[in-house]
Scaffold this motif. Structure first.
Motif, PDB file in Angstrom:
ATOM      1  N   ARG A  82       0.831  -1.203   0.000  1.00  9.42           N
ATOM      2  CA  ARG A  82       0.000   0.000   0.000  1.00  9.42           C
ATOM      3  C   ARG A  82       0.867   1.256   0.000  1.00  9.42           C
ATOM      4  O   ARG A  82       0.631   2.181  -0.781  1.00  9.42           O
ATOM      5  N   LEU A  83       1.891   1.270   0.866  1.00 10.03           N
ATOM      6  CA  LEU A  83       2.778   2.433   0.926  1.00 10.03           C
ATOM      7  C   LEU A  83       3.570   2.564  -0.371  1.00 10.03           C
ATOM      8  O   LEU A  83       3.735   3.674  -0.899  1.00 10.03           O
ATOM      9  N   ALA A  84       4.048   1.428  -0.893  1.00 16.50           N
ATOM     10  CA  ALA A  84       4.799   1.466  -2.146  1.00 16.50           C
ATOM     11  C   ALA A  84       3.937   2.006  -3.287  1.00 16.50           C
ATOM     12  O   ALA A  84       4.414   2.800  -4.117  1.00 16.50           O
ATOM     13  N   PHE A  85       2.655   1.598  -3.321  1.00 20.12           N
ATOM     14  CA  PHE A  85       1.750   2.075  -4.366  1.00 20.12           C
ATOM     15  C   PHE A  85       1.520   3.578  -4.252  1.00 20.12           C
ATOM     16  O   PHE A  85       1.595   4.310  -5.242  1.00 20.12           O
ATOM     17  N   LEU A  86       1.221   4.046  -3.024  1.00 24.77           N
ATOM     18  CA  LEU A  86       0.962   5.471  -2.822  1.00 24.77           C
ATOM     19  C   LEU A  86       2.206   6.309  -3.135  1.00 24.77           C
ATOM     20  O   LEU A  86       2.103   7.392  -3.723  1.00 24.77           O
ATOM     21  N   PHE A  87       3.353   5.803  -2.745  1.00 26.80           N
ATOM     22  CA  PHE A  87       4.599   6.513  -3.026  1.00 26.80           C
ATOM     23  C   PHE A  87       4.840   6.605  -4.530  1.00 26.80           C
ATOM     24  O   PHE A  87       5.142   7.678  -5.068  1.00 26.80           O
ATOM     25  N   ALA A  88       4.682   5.484  -5.226  1.00 26.76           N
ATOM     26  CA  ALA A  88       4.907   5.470  -6.672  1.00 26.76           C
ATOM     27  C   ALA A  88       3.902   6.348  -7.409  1.00 26.76           C
ATOM     28  O   ALA A  88       4.239   6.990  -8.403  1.00 26.76           O
ATOM     29  N   ALA A  89       2.668   6.396  -6.904  1.00 27.22           N
ATOM     30  CA  ALA A  89       1.609   7.168  -7.570  1.00 27.22           C
ATOM     31  C   ALA A  89       1.790   8.668  -7.413  1.00 27.22           C
ATOM     32  O   ALA A  89       1.177   9.438  -8.159  1.00 27.22           O
ATOM     33  N   THR A  90       2.612   9.093  -6.452  1.00 28.40           N
ATOM     34  CA  THR A  90       2.767  10.526  -6.200  1.00 28.40           C
ATOM     35  C   THR A  90       4.157  11.047  -6.559  1.00 28.40           C
ATOM     36  O   THR A  90       4.498  12.183  -6.245  1.00 28.40           O
ATOM     37  N   VAL A  91       4.950  10.221  -7.215  1.00 27.45           N
ATOM     38  CA  VAL A  91       6.285  10.665  -7.652  1.00 27.45           C
ATOM     39  C   VAL A  91       6.150  11.573  -8.866  1.00 27.45           C
ATOM     40  O   VAL A  91       5.380  11.289  -9.788  1.00 27.45           O
ATOM     41  N   THR A  92       6.869  12.653  -8.868  1.00 27.05           N
ATOM     42  CA  THR A  92       6.954  13.493 -10.062  1.00 27.05           C
ATOM     43  C   THR A  92       8.359  14.078 -10.148  1.00 27.05           C
ATOM     44  O   THR A  92       9.221  13.750  -9.332  1.00 27.05           O
ATOM     45  N   ASP A  93       8.590  14.931 -11.134  1.00 27.55           N
ATOM     46  CA  ASP A  93       9.957  15.343 -11.462  1.00 27.55           C
ATOM     47  C   ASP A  93      10.737  15.891 -10.265  1.00 27.55           C
ATOM     48  O   ASP A  93      11.833  15.416  -9.946  1.00 27.55           O
ATOM     49  N   GLU A  94      10.200  16.918  -9.611  1.00 25.97           N
ATOM     50  CA  GLU A  94      10.943  17.594  -8.556  1.00 25.97           C
ATOM     51  C   GLU A  94      11.112  16.721  -7.315  1.00 25.97           C
ATOM     52  O   GLU A  94      12.198  16.636  -6.739  1.00 25.97           O
ATOM     53  N   SER A  95      10.037  16.062  -6.883  1.00 28.28           N
ATOM     54  CA  SER A  95      10.147  15.199  -5.703  1.00 28.28           C
ATOM     55  C   SER A  95      11.045  14.003  -5.985  1.00 28.28           C
ATOM     56  O   SER A  95      11.716  13.493  -5.075  1.00 28.28           O
ATOM     57  N   TYR A  96      11.093  13.567  -7.244  1.00 29.24           N
ATOM     58  CA  TYR A  96      12.004  12.485  -7.613  1.00 29.24           C
ATOM     59  C   TYR A  96      13.454  12.912  -7.384  1.00 29.24           C
ATOM     60  O   TYR A  96      14.252  12.160  -6.815  1.00 29.24           O
ATOM     61  N   GLY A  97      13.780  14.125  -7.807  1.00 30.98           N
ATOM     62  CA  GLY A  97      15.147  14.609  -7.623  1.00 30.98           C
ATOM     63  C   GLY A  97      15.512  14.725  -6.155  1.00 30.98           C
ATOM     64  O   GLY A  97      16.612  14.330  -5.738  1.00 30.98           O
ATOM     65  N   VAL A  98      14.595  15.258  -5.339  1.00 26.29           N
ATOM     66  CA  VAL A  98      14.854  15.419  -3.901  1.00 26.29           C
ATOM     67  C   VAL A  98      15.032  14.059  -3.238  1.00 26.29           C
ATOM     68  O   VAL A  98      15.998  13.828  -2.492  1.00 26.29           O
ATOM     69  N   ASN A  99      14.118  13.130  -3.490  1.00 21.09           N
ATOM     70  CA  ASN A  99      14.185  11.822  -2.838  1.00 21.09           C
ATOM     71  C   ASN A  99      15.373  10.996  -3.308  1.00 21.09           C
ATOM     72  O   ASN A  99      15.969  10.252  -2.515  1.00 21.09           O
ATOM     73  N   THR A 100      15.723  11.110  -4.577  1.00 18.50           N
ATOM     74  CA  THR A 100      16.892  10.384  -5.064  1.00 18.50           C
ATOM     75  C   THR A 100      18.148  10.827  -4.326  1.00 18.50           C
ATOM     76  O   THR A 100      18.960   9.999  -3.884  1.00 18.50           O
TER      77      THR A 100
END
Length: 216
Positions: A82-100
């Protein structure tokens, strides 16, 4: 979150220019969370593009989200589906860069990364609504508003580590986008450029590691 204010308000202004109201923008930002895609919709509408062309082009551009989510698969291996799904569903360009960057530094978790995504999406949604509300009152040229998304991608690029592989990825991706647009493939240009850039960087990185291993 502050970065999304800078691009969310111009996006809202563009949405207002094609007649979208605050509620419609909220629904689009919540259910269809894509900065680049949401910028494309009003721009293509104003350009007189057919509805089918808009849907296809935006869908192709948004397929990059699959690459983002797939790259986080190792970090999501030990968390609930459930957490993995919600996390994947809300990833976008800027948050991807920050989290990476945070995952690379260590001490970061998927639940924290998910909060980054949620806060980013909330900032984006509210900024879009503000843009719609002030769109009719402030005479900002639409050309300037349209450039906001391009500027944020430039910011993401220049904040990356300067490594040989990253330089290869950036240059190859740009060449791929230009090549696609030159032959008329505007819709999938960003996706093709991104994939070509990643593949080129992986090949170059693998070749360099093999060369160092052989030399040792």
């Amino acid at each position: 979150m502050l970065g999304y204010v800078a691009i969310g308000i111009p996006c809202g202004i563009l949405c207002d220019s094609i007649g979208l109201g605050p509620l419609e923008v909220v629904m689009m930002s919540v259910l269809f969370y894509s900065g680049a895609g949401q910028f494309m919709i009003p721009n293509m509408w104003l350009a007189g593009s057919p509805l089918a062309s808009i849907i296809l082009s935006v869908s192709l551009v948004n397929t990059r989200q699959m690459l983002y989510s797939a790259s986080f698969a190792p970090q999501c291996a030990g968390v609930s589906k459930r957490l993995a799904f919600l996390f994947a569903a809300t990833v976008t360009d800027e948050s991807y860069g920050v989290n990476t960057a945070c995952f690379e530094e260590g001490g970061w978790s998927v639940d924290r990364a998910f909060l980054v995504n949620v806060f980013s999406q909330s900032s984006w949604t509210l900024s879009n609504v503000v843009g719609v509300l002030v769109g009719g009152a402030i005479g900002i040229p639409l050309a300037i508003a349209s450039f906001a998304m391009t500027s944020i991608f430039i910011c993401l690029l220049v904040t990356q580590k300067i490594t040989f592989e990253n330089v290869v990825a950036a240059l190859t991706a740009m060449a791929g986008v230009f090549a696609c647009k030159a032959i008329g493939l505007t819709g999938p240009a960003i996706l093709v450029g991104a994939v070509v850039g990643v593949v080129a960087a992986m090949l170059v990185g693998g070749a360099r590691r093999r060369a160092k291993g052989g030399g040792a």
